[in-house]
Every structure is written in C-alpha cells, then in structure tokens.
Write an enzyme that holds these catalytic residues in place. Structure first.
Site, PDB file in Angstrom:
ATOM      1  N   ASP A 216       0.875  -1.179   0.000  1.00  0.00           N
ATOM      2  CA  ASP A 216       0.000   0.000   0.000  1.00  0.00           C
ATOM      3  C   ASP A 216       0.914   1.232   0.000  1.00  0.00           C
ATOM      4  O   ASP A 216       1.568   1.532   0.997  1.00  0.00           O
ATOM      5  CB  ASP A 216      -0.885  -0.068   1.252  1.00  0.00           C
ATOM      6  CG  ASP A 216      -1.598   1.249   1.546  1.00  0.00           C
ATOM      7  OD1 ASP A 216      -1.303   2.264   0.907  1.00  0.00           O
ATOM      8  OD2 ASP A 216      -2.451   1.242   2.455  1.00  0.00           O
ATOM      9  N   LYS A 242      -3.468  11.844  -2.909  1.00  0.00           N
ATOM     10  CA  LYS A 242      -2.375  12.027  -1.938  1.00  0.00           C
ATOM     11  C   LYS A 242      -1.070  12.361  -2.669  1.00  0.00           C
ATOM     12  O   LYS A 242       0.001  12.430  -2.075  1.00  0.00           O
ATOM     13  CB  LYS A 242      -2.217  10.773  -1.085  1.00  0.00           C
ATOM     14  CG  LYS A 242      -3.473  10.512  -0.224  1.00  0.00           C
ATOM     15  CD  LYS A 242      -3.259   9.419   0.764  1.00  0.00           C
ATOM     16  CE  LYS A 242      -4.549   8.836   1.303  1.00  0.00           C
ATOM     17  NZ  LYS A 242      -5.207   9.658   2.316  1.00  0.00           N
ATOM     18  N   CYS A 380      -8.307   6.109  10.673  1.00  0.00           N
ATOM     19  CA  CYS A 380      -8.562   4.845   9.964  1.00  0.00           C
ATOM     20  C   CYS A 380      -7.476   3.819  10.262  1.00  0.00           C
ATOM     21  O   CYS A 380      -7.083   3.056   9.364  1.00  0.00           O
ATOM     22  CB  CYS A 380      -8.693   5.057   8.454  1.00  0.00           C
ATOM     23  SG  CYS A 380     -10.033   6.137   8.016  1.00  0.00           S
TER      24      CYS A 380
HETATM   25  N1  PLP Z   1      -3.637   3.403   2.925  1.00  0.00           N
HETATM   26  C1  PLP Z   1      -3.077   4.379   3.635  1.00  0.00           C
HETATM   27  C2  PLP Z   1      -1.752   4.143   4.292  1.00  0.00           C
HETATM   28  C3  PLP Z   1      -3.722   5.611   3.747  1.00  0.00           C
HETATM   29  O1  PLP Z   1      -3.168   6.596   4.462  1.00  0.00           O
HETATM   30  C4  PLP Z   1      -4.978   5.793   3.110  1.00  0.00           C
HETATM   31  C5  PLP Z   1      -5.712   7.051   3.252  1.00  0.00           C
HETATM   32  O2  PLP Z   1      -5.528   7.800   4.182  1.00  0.00           O
HETATM   33  C6  PLP Z   1      -5.500   4.733   2.373  1.00  0.00           C
HETATM   34  C7  PLP Z   1      -4.811   3.554   2.299  1.00  0.00           C
HETATM   35  C8  PLP Z   1      -6.814   4.852   1.673  1.00  0.00           C
HETATM   36  O3  PLP Z   1      -6.723   5.766   0.638  1.00  0.00           O
HETATM   37  P1  PLP Z   1      -8.016   6.199  -0.183  1.00  0.00           P
HETATM   38  O4  PLP Z   1      -9.033   6.648   0.825  1.00  0.00           O
HETATM   39  O5  PLP Z   1      -7.527   7.295  -1.057  1.00  0.00           O
HETATM   40  O6  PLP Z   1      -8.470   5.011  -0.948  1.00  0.00           O
END
Ligand code: PLP
Length: 421
Positions: A216, A242, A380
């Site tokens: 990720d 991001k 999250c």
């Molecule tokens: N993975 C990480 C480490 C994140 O920080 C985030 C979002 O904050 C995500 C996944 C999920 O990203 P998205 O909401 O753009 O799909």
C-alpha cells in the site's frame, strides 16, 4: 463557421530539476488563501494533498477542449481522449518503475485497488487454512477487504505485531510466515506513525514461502521515489489525491504474470471482447479489470501531477522533508505535555501526537482558529492507535510545500492552547 479549437497539448514531462519548497508553494493557489483570518497552514497532507495549478489547468483544458469518452468512439475527440488516458497509464508505469503500461490498472484509489486484489486475486487464490499477514500498523483499507474475503474463503487474517517504537516486529513476522501464507499486505509508509518498514526485505522473505506481497503506497508516493520492480512487489496501490492529483483516481500495479491470471471483479463495458447470451469473452488486462467509463479527467490530472512532482529533484524533496521532520519533532518536543507517537528511525513526515489535558478534537479546533489544518480522530488505523492504548489522536502530516515557519506557527499555537489550560 466557429474557429476550430485545437486539442490541448498533453501536459509535458519536464527533465528533473532542482527543488525548493517556495517553488512548489508558488504553484499551489490554495496555499495562498486565508482561513479564519490567518494564512492557511495545511498540515493535513496525510488525508489529502493540495493541487498545483498545472493539475487544475489540465482539468480545465480537458473539459474545455478535449472531453470525450475513450476507446469506443471512432472520432477525433475519442481518439485524443484515449491517447491522453493511455499516456497517463504510461506515466504511472514509468513513475512506479513498472515493467509496462499494461501492468497498471486505473482505480478510484488505494481502497479500491486493495478491494480489487481481494475480490479478484483473493477469491481465486485463497482457501480454508490460508493466511493473510497484515501488520497492526495498517490503514483500515488494508485490513477490512482482507477480512471480508477471508470470511468468504475461510482464510485467516493474521496481525503482525508492532514493537514499542511502532516498527513491524521483524522476528514475529519471520515466525508467522509459513507454507500457509498466501499474501502479505504491508504499507510502505504508515499514515499514523509514519513508519517506513523494510518492504523490500519483507517482500523477499515472503517470496521464499511462495506468498504474494501487496504494498500500500498511499502515503509513500508523494514522499520518496518508488520502484516496484526493485521492491519485488506483486501488487502496489496508491491514490492520486495524496499525490497532488484529483480525488477519485488511483492506480494498481500488478506483476504482468499475475495480472494475466486475474479474473474480472466487476462486469460491464470496456472489459469485454464480445458479449452474447450464450457466451461472453473478455478483454485482456488491464482493461479486464476496468469495467465501465473510467475517470478520464482524473487520469489527465494524475498525469499532470506526476509531471509536476517529477519536474523537481525527488531526492532533494526527500532530504528536505527529512530535515523538516527532524525540525518539527524537536520543536514539538518543547511543548509541555506533548507526546509524539512512534519513534521508528525510518519515517515519513507524519507527527501523530497527544497533548495532556486536551482531546484531539479540541486541539484540531483550536488550531483551525489560527488557520492551521491538522487531523484528529482514529486516522482509519484503530489497531495501530490501540497499540498505544489510544482511541484518538491528533496528526500533523507534512508535504514538500510545508516550511519550518509553518511548524513554528503550529508549535506557537499549541503552546498558547497549553497555557490557556
Ligand atoms: N492506505 C493508507 C496508508 C492511507 O493513508 C490511506 C488514506 O488515508 C488509504 C490507504 C486509503 O486511501 P483512499 O481513501 O484514497 O483510498
């Protein structure tokens, strides 16, 4: 007859140049607005990044002169839009060091990419007794999709513990790996502790057991150069928003040999070769995994964002952010009662903290009155916060356009909050 408006030029890639945060700031209009009477200090980059005018202009140029659906129409506009979309795919592949543009699947973002892998690869490759190893550090979007597919396939999601500094316990990881391990899902940079784990080494170890590795990259791509081939990643996911690009667009990289074995996860237009009630045949990947009309303008914006970012010297950006992080850590440590979570030596510029006597929502609200945007909540990443006995925390997350003056403003405002009691 109205004059013909020529198609906008593709936002061209520039040779990598120098980097200063001032150069970056000049390009980003929103950084010049005020909030509650103060110049905006945007320290919520972990949630989303601000957009350079090059991205905004590319979107406007697309809708002003180039809008069309792609692939299917046999007209000039469709051809031009298709070229832009595929140029975006090639740019993402080059940005990630992927083997070929065809190893890139466009998705809404990291969350959708992980769900795609879980639903497509996971459904065909996971079964009863199989393990999916997931560090406690992960964002919910790299936990919940695995829990969902594990429930369906009767596989298990096994947490990899953290040490006190917020690093993945490598000994525990090595012990958890076994012939049962089908997948390891790790983030290349944590959104809550900033930890950058040794993903390349962890991937090599997983491969010794025949396991696949999903990385990720949501929090990594904006901070340092990524090379998926060097990492050995089987899957790599990131979100455009991001990375200074629009929301709603992101990419999944998959190794070509894996992609070739993947089944569709959504059905519809664009992903078929022919449809009949007796028999339907599918398009090859990556289109197989891109059912329906894609986020065409999002890809145009993503291409512009990649070109903008890579017009700077990326190693200079990483060095600058590291120095800014050190500065911020030292400055924040002077605020009485402030504790920063995590102490991994290898970290991106994410400062998640608590302030004695103040809950995170109050801290964020106080800072907002000074025009400073940070995030408060569970980020999250509830298991990662629970590791520190917390439910909520405050987080300042920095990007290439932040400055030491902005860090000083954050620290001064936190000091005033602490004095106000
Ligand atoms: N993975 C990480 C480490 C994140 O920080 C985030 C979002 O904050 C995500 C996944 C999920 O990203 P998205 O909401 O753009 O799909």
């Amino acid at each position: 007859m109205p004059a013909e408006t020529a198609a906008p030029a593709l936002p061209g890639a520039q040779p990598p140049g120098t980097f200063t945060p001032e150069q970056a700031r000049q390009d980003i209009p929103i950084l010049h607005r005020t909030v509650n009477g103060h110049p905006l200090v945007w320290l919520d980059n972990g949630a989303t990044t601000q957009k350079p005018r090059q991205v905004i202009e590319a979107l406007s140029a697309f809708y002003g002169a180039a809008n069309s659906n792609i692939h299917r129409g046999a007209h000039t506009m469709a051809r031009e839009a298709t070229e832009m979309y595929e140029a975006g795919r090639a740019a993402v592949a080059a940005f990630l060091g992927a083997e070929a543009p065809e190893s890139i699947v466009f998705v809404r973002g990291t969350t959708e990419a992980v769900n795609l892998v879980a639903q497509s690869w996971g459904r065909s490759n996971l079964g009863p007794g199989d393990d999916i190893l997931v560090p406690v550090l992960e964002h919910h979007s790299n936990i919940v999709p695995w829990q969902m597919i594990a429930k369906e396939t009767r596989a298990r999601v096994v947490p990899i513990p953290l040490d006190a500094d917020g690093q993945i316990d490598q000994k525990a990881y090595a012990d958890l790996l076994s012939a049962r391990t089908q997948l390891v899902a790790i983030s290349q940079a944590s959104n809550v502790l900033g930890t950058v784990p040794p993903v390349k080494e962890m991937t090599a170890l997983a491969h010794r057991y025949g396991a696949k590795v999903l990385v990720d990259g949501a929090q990594a791509v904006a901070h340092f150069p990524v090379d998926v081939t060097d990492l050995g990643a089987d899957f790599y996911a990131f979100s455009g928003h991001k990375l200074f690009a629009p929301t709603g667009i992101g990419a999944l990289y998959a190794k070509p040999e894996l992609l070739a074995t993947m089944n569709p996860w959504q059905g519809g237009g664009n992903m078929i070769e022919s449809v009949g009630f007796d028999r339907t045949t599918f398009a090859p990947p990556p289109h197989l995994l891109e059912a329906g009309t894609g986020h065409i303008s999002g890809v145009v914006g993503l291409l512009a964002a990649i070109n903008w970012l890579t017009s700077f010297d990326r190693n200079a950006i990483a060095a600058y952010e590291e120095a800014l992080m050190t500065y911020a850590q030292q400055a924040m440590a002077t605020v009485p009662g402030l504790d920063i979570l995590g102490a991994a030596p290898d970290r991106i510029a994410v400062l998640t903290f608590t302030l004695a006597g103040h809950d995170p929502a109050t801290i964020a609200d106080w800072l907002d009155r000074d025009g400073i945007a940070i995030r408060a909540g569970h980020h999250c990443a509830q298991p990662a916060l629970a590791h520190y006995g917390l439910e909520f925390a405050a987080r300042a997350s920095l990007a290439l356009y932040n400055t030491s003056e902005e860090v000083d403003q954050l620290v001064a405002s936190l000091r005033r909050l602490q004095q106000a009691g």
